[in-house]
Design a protein around this motif. Sequence first.
Motif, PDB file in Angstrom:
ATOM      1  N   GLY A 185       0.826  -1.304  -0.124  1.00  0.00           N
ATOM      2  CA  GLY A 185       0.038   0.069  -0.024  1.00  0.00           C
ATOM      3  C   GLY A 185       1.027   1.404   0.057  1.00  0.00           C
ATOM      4  N   GLU A 186       1.990   1.446   0.789  1.00  0.00           N
ATOM      5  CA  GLU A 186       2.938   2.332   0.738  1.00  0.00           C
ATOM      6  C   GLU A 186       3.581   2.504  -0.576  1.00  0.00           C
ATOM      7  OE1 GLU A 186       4.262   2.391   5.628  1.00  0.00           O
ATOM      8  OE2 GLU A 186       5.119   0.995   4.352  1.00  0.00           O
ATOM      9  N   LEU A 187       4.072   1.616  -1.186  1.00  0.00           N
ATOM     10  CA  LEU A 187       4.627   1.454  -2.313  1.00  0.00           C
ATOM     11  C   LEU A 187       3.519   2.031  -3.553  1.00  0.00           C
ATOM     12  CD1 LEU A 187       6.652  -1.750  -2.539  1.00  0.00           C
ATOM     13  CD2 LEU A 187       7.456   0.600  -2.101  1.00  0.00           C
ATOM     14  N   THR A 188       2.459   1.651  -3.453  1.00  0.00           N
ATOM     15  CA  THR A 188       1.174   2.177  -4.391  1.00  0.00           C
ATOM     16  C   THR A 188       1.105   3.495  -4.122  1.00  0.00           C
ATOM     17  OG1 THR A 188       0.417   0.064  -4.593  1.00  0.00           O
ATOM     18  CG2 THR A 188      -1.040   1.751  -4.936  1.00  0.00           C
ATOM     19  N   ALA A 189       1.144   3.885  -2.991  1.00  0.00           N
ATOM     20  CA  ALA A 189       0.776   5.463  -2.643  1.00  0.00           C
ATOM     21  C   ALA A 189       1.936   6.094  -3.346  1.00  0.00           C
ATOM     22  CB  ALA A 189       0.821   5.609  -1.154  1.00  0.00           C
ATOM     23  N   ARG A 190       3.171   5.949  -3.442  1.00  0.00           N
ATOM     24  CA  ARG A 190       4.324   6.557  -3.745  1.00  0.00           C
ATOM     25  C   ARG A 190       4.210   6.685  -5.370  1.00  0.00           C
ATOM     26  NH1 ARG A 190       8.359   8.999  -1.473  1.00  0.00           N
ATOM     27  NH2 ARG A 190       7.720   8.361   0.409  1.00  0.00           N
ATOM     28  N   MET A 191       3.582   5.790  -5.961  1.00  0.00           N
ATOM     29  CA  MET A 191       3.538   5.424  -7.351  1.00  0.00           C
ATOM     30  C   MET A 191       2.684   6.633  -7.854  1.00  0.00           C
ATOM     31  SD  MET A 191       5.335   3.464  -9.054  1.00  0.00           S
ATOM     32  CE  MET A 191       4.462   3.518 -10.498  1.00  0.00           C
ATOM     33  N   GLU A 192       1.759   7.433  -6.891  1.00  0.00           N
ATOM     34  CA  GLU A 192       0.892   8.441  -7.181  1.00  0.00           C
ATOM     35  C   GLU A 192       1.820   9.504  -8.060  1.00  0.00           C
ATOM     36  OE1 GLU A 192      -1.309   9.720  -4.270  1.00  0.00           O
ATOM     37  OE2 GLU A 192      -2.301   8.056  -3.810  1.00  0.00           O
ATOM     38  N   TRP A 193       3.237   9.539  -7.849  1.00  0.00           N
ATOM     39  CA  TRP A 193       4.222  10.438  -8.390  1.00  0.00           C
ATOM     40  C   TRP A 193       3.852  10.720  -9.873  1.00  0.00           C
ATOM     41  CZ3 TRP A 193       8.110  10.117 -12.020  1.00  0.00           C
ATOM     42  CH2 TRP A 193       8.860  11.468 -12.020  1.00  0.00           C
ATOM     43  N   THR A 194       3.441   9.530 -10.635  1.00  0.00           N
ATOM     44  CA  THR A 194       3.571   9.461 -11.881  1.00  0.00           C
ATOM     45  C   THR A 194       1.990   9.943 -12.565  1.00  0.00           C
ATOM     46  OG1 THR A 194       2.476   7.352 -11.910  1.00  0.00           O
ATOM     47  CG2 THR A 194       4.739   7.381 -12.155  1.00  0.00           C
ATOM     48  N   GLU A 195       1.088  10.271 -11.655  1.00  0.00           N
ATOM     49  CA  GLU A 195      -0.260  11.155 -12.012  1.00  0.00           C
ATOM     50  C   GLU A 195       0.230  12.403 -12.660  1.00  0.00           C
ATOM     51  OE1 GLU A 195      -2.804  10.963  -8.701  1.00  0.00           O
ATOM     52  OE2 GLU A 195      -3.008   8.847  -8.729  1.00  0.00           O
ATOM     53  N   ASN A 196      -0.561  12.707 -13.602  1.00  0.00           N
ATOM     54  CA  ASN A 196      -0.398  14.074 -14.536  1.00  0.00           C
ATOM     55  C   ASN A 196      -0.026  15.334 -13.542  1.00  0.00           C
ATOM     56  OD1 ASN A 196      -0.789  12.879 -16.978  1.00  0.00           O
ATOM     57  ND2 ASN A 196      -2.935  13.517 -17.098  1.00  0.00           N
ATOM     58  N   ARG A 197      -0.830  15.441 -12.564  1.00  0.00           N
ATOM     59  CA  ARG A 197      -0.515  16.736 -11.707  1.00  0.00           C
ATOM     60  C   ARG A 197       0.944  16.782 -11.030  1.00  0.00           C
ATOM     61  NH1 ARG A 197      -3.680  14.050  -8.492  1.00  0.00           N
ATOM     62  NH2 ARG A 197      -3.317  13.860  -6.311  1.00  0.00           N
ATOM     63  N   ASN A 198       1.212  15.588 -10.610  1.00  0.00           N
ATOM     64  CA  ASN A 198       2.838  15.368  -9.894  1.00  0.00           C
ATOM     65  C   ASN A 198       3.727  15.293 -10.798  1.00  0.00           C
ATOM     66  OD1 ASN A 198       1.056  15.167  -7.554  1.00  0.00           O
ATOM     67  ND2 ASN A 198       0.772  13.108  -7.864  1.00  0.00           N
ATOM     68  N   LEU A 199       3.539  14.747 -12.153  1.00  0.00           N
ATOM     69  CA  LEU A 199       4.582  14.538 -13.068  1.00  0.00           C
ATOM     70  C   LEU A 199       4.923  15.750 -13.732  1.00  0.00           C
ATOM     71  CD1 LEU A 199       6.580  12.565 -14.623  1.00  0.00           C
ATOM     72  CD2 LEU A 199       4.442  11.890 -16.056  1.00  0.00           C
ATOM     73  N   ALA A 200       3.799  16.516 -13.868  1.00  0.00           N
ATOM     74  CA  ALA A 200       3.953  18.029 -14.549  1.00  0.00           C
ATOM     75  C   ALA A 200       4.750  19.072 -13.743  1.00  0.00           C
ATOM     76  CB  ALA A 200       2.708  18.457 -15.253  1.00  0.00           C
ATOM     77  N   ARG A 201       4.428  18.821 -12.454  1.00  0.00           N
ATOM     78  CA  ARG A 201       5.176  19.561 -11.350  1.00  0.00           C
ATOM     79  C   ARG A 201       6.752  19.394 -11.310  1.00  0.00           C
ATOM     80  NH1 ARG A 201       2.335  17.925  -7.067  1.00  0.00           N
ATOM     81  NH2 ARG A 201       0.753  19.236  -7.700  1.00  0.00           N
ATOM     82  N   ALA A 202       6.799  17.739 -11.456  1.00  0.00           N
ATOM     83  CA  ALA A 202       8.132  17.395 -11.236  1.00  0.00           C
ATOM     84  C   ALA A 202       9.151  17.952 -12.534  1.00  0.00           C
ATOM     85  CB  ALA A 202       8.263  16.003 -11.003  1.00  0.00           C
ATOM     86  N   ILE A 203       8.445  17.916 -13.785  1.00  0.00           N
ATOM     87  CA  ILE A 203       9.231  18.308 -14.850  1.00  0.00           C
ATOM     88  C   ILE A 203       9.398  19.732 -15.110  1.00  0.00           C
ATOM     89  CG2 ILE A 203       8.932  18.650 -17.419  1.00  0.00           C
ATOM     90  CD1 ILE A 203       7.194  16.219 -17.211  1.00  0.00           C
ATOM     91  N   THR A 204       8.538  20.472 -14.299  1.00  0.00           N
ATOM     92  CA  THR A 204       8.841  21.869 -14.239  1.00  0.00           C
ATOM     93  C   THR A 204       9.924  22.243 -13.173  1.00  0.00           C
ATOM     94  OG1 THR A 204       6.468  22.286 -14.690  1.00  0.00           O
ATOM     95  CG2 THR A 204       7.630  24.355 -13.754  1.00  0.00           C
ATOM     96  N   ALA A 205       9.906  21.384 -12.105  1.00  0.00           N
ATOM     97  CA  ALA A 205      10.718  21.791 -11.057  1.00  0.00           C
ATOM     98  C   ALA A 205      12.438  21.327 -11.549  1.00  0.00           C
ATOM     99  CB  ALA A 205      10.404  20.953  -9.861  1.00  0.00           C
ATOM    100  N   ALA A 206      12.222  20.359 -12.606  1.00  0.00           N
ATOM    101  CA  ALA A 206      13.630  20.001 -13.258  1.00  0.00           C
ATOM    102  C   ALA A 206      14.200  21.006 -13.863  1.00  0.00           C
ATOM    103  CB  ALA A 206      13.416  18.659 -13.883  1.00  0.00           C
ATOM    104  N   ASP A 207      13.556  21.994 -14.417  1.00  0.00           N
ATOM    105  CA  ASP A 207      14.125  23.234 -15.069  1.00  0.00           C
ATOM    106  C   ASP A 207      15.054  22.867 -16.250  1.00  0.00           C
ATOM    107  OD1 ASP A 207      14.405  26.046 -15.389  1.00  0.00           O
ATOM    108  OD2 ASP A 207      15.966  26.200 -13.783  1.00  0.00           O
ATOM    109  N   ILE A 208      14.638  22.046 -16.949  1.00  0.00           N
ATOM    110  CA  ILE A 208      15.493  21.686 -17.979  1.00  0.00           C
ATOM    111  C   ILE A 208      14.804  22.197 -19.467  1.00  0.00           C
ATOM    112  CG2 ILE A 208      16.297  19.526 -17.150  1.00  0.00           C
ATOM    113  CD1 ILE A 208      14.228  17.957 -18.724  1.00  0.00           C
TER     114      ILE A 208
END
Length: 236
Positions: A81-104
């Motif tokens: 369950g904890e691993l599944t919760a961490r996989m929420e990183w790949t959801e659109n809003r989280n992934l887009a936020r991470a891409i923007t934060a990467a500043d590439i």
Amino acid sequence: MEIDRDRERLLRAFLSSPAIGRRRAGAEALGRYHQALVHRSHLRETGEIAGDNERLEFLGDRVLNLIVAEFVFRNYPGSEGELTARMEWTENRNLARAITAADIGFEDLILVGSRQEKTPGIIAGAFEAFVAALYLDVGLARTNAIIGRLMADEIRNFRTDRNYKKTLQEYLQKQDRSLPVYILEGRSGVPHQPRFTYTVSVEGEVIGRGSGRSKAEATQNAAHEALILLKGPHPG
């Protein structure tokens, strides 16, 4: 797929940057990288015959999920369950936020129609398509290394307690208001890649709307929008 010289220079500069480190992409691979960054709204507007990025997005979604799942499995000893919760990183809003934060500068390369905003869904979809192009070009091991270099810190720092539906329900209870009601507003997309849209209402009034690749993601996004309306831009 033909690419004009200016576009080719931009793509090669991005691919050869320290973030990616791909200096010798052939013509076929370069065409796929270009296609990965073309949203269908751009094709509708320009009338170009070349395909958009949706097929690549389909593959890249699976590749990215495998890479992130392995990273999570190897780095976190928690329950399923904890691993599944961490996989929420790949959801659109989280992934887009991470891409923007990467500043590439990734978002700057995405081609959309002149009236189309580069939404989190479009940014995330383009990144997934790019992952597919990378995988087809250099294979899984190098793709894994590149994504790890780009996103490992973002995955490590990802908070798994962002349950907007729970937060919304608790907030409404404290205000002595009725519980939220989620209603499916529509389903779009192709069968293998559906997209759901939900509204969330309180006492008959729609206070949020959200879309996502699953019903869970769509309702979470609807709850998040409702919290922004009720509490401000940083609802927690």
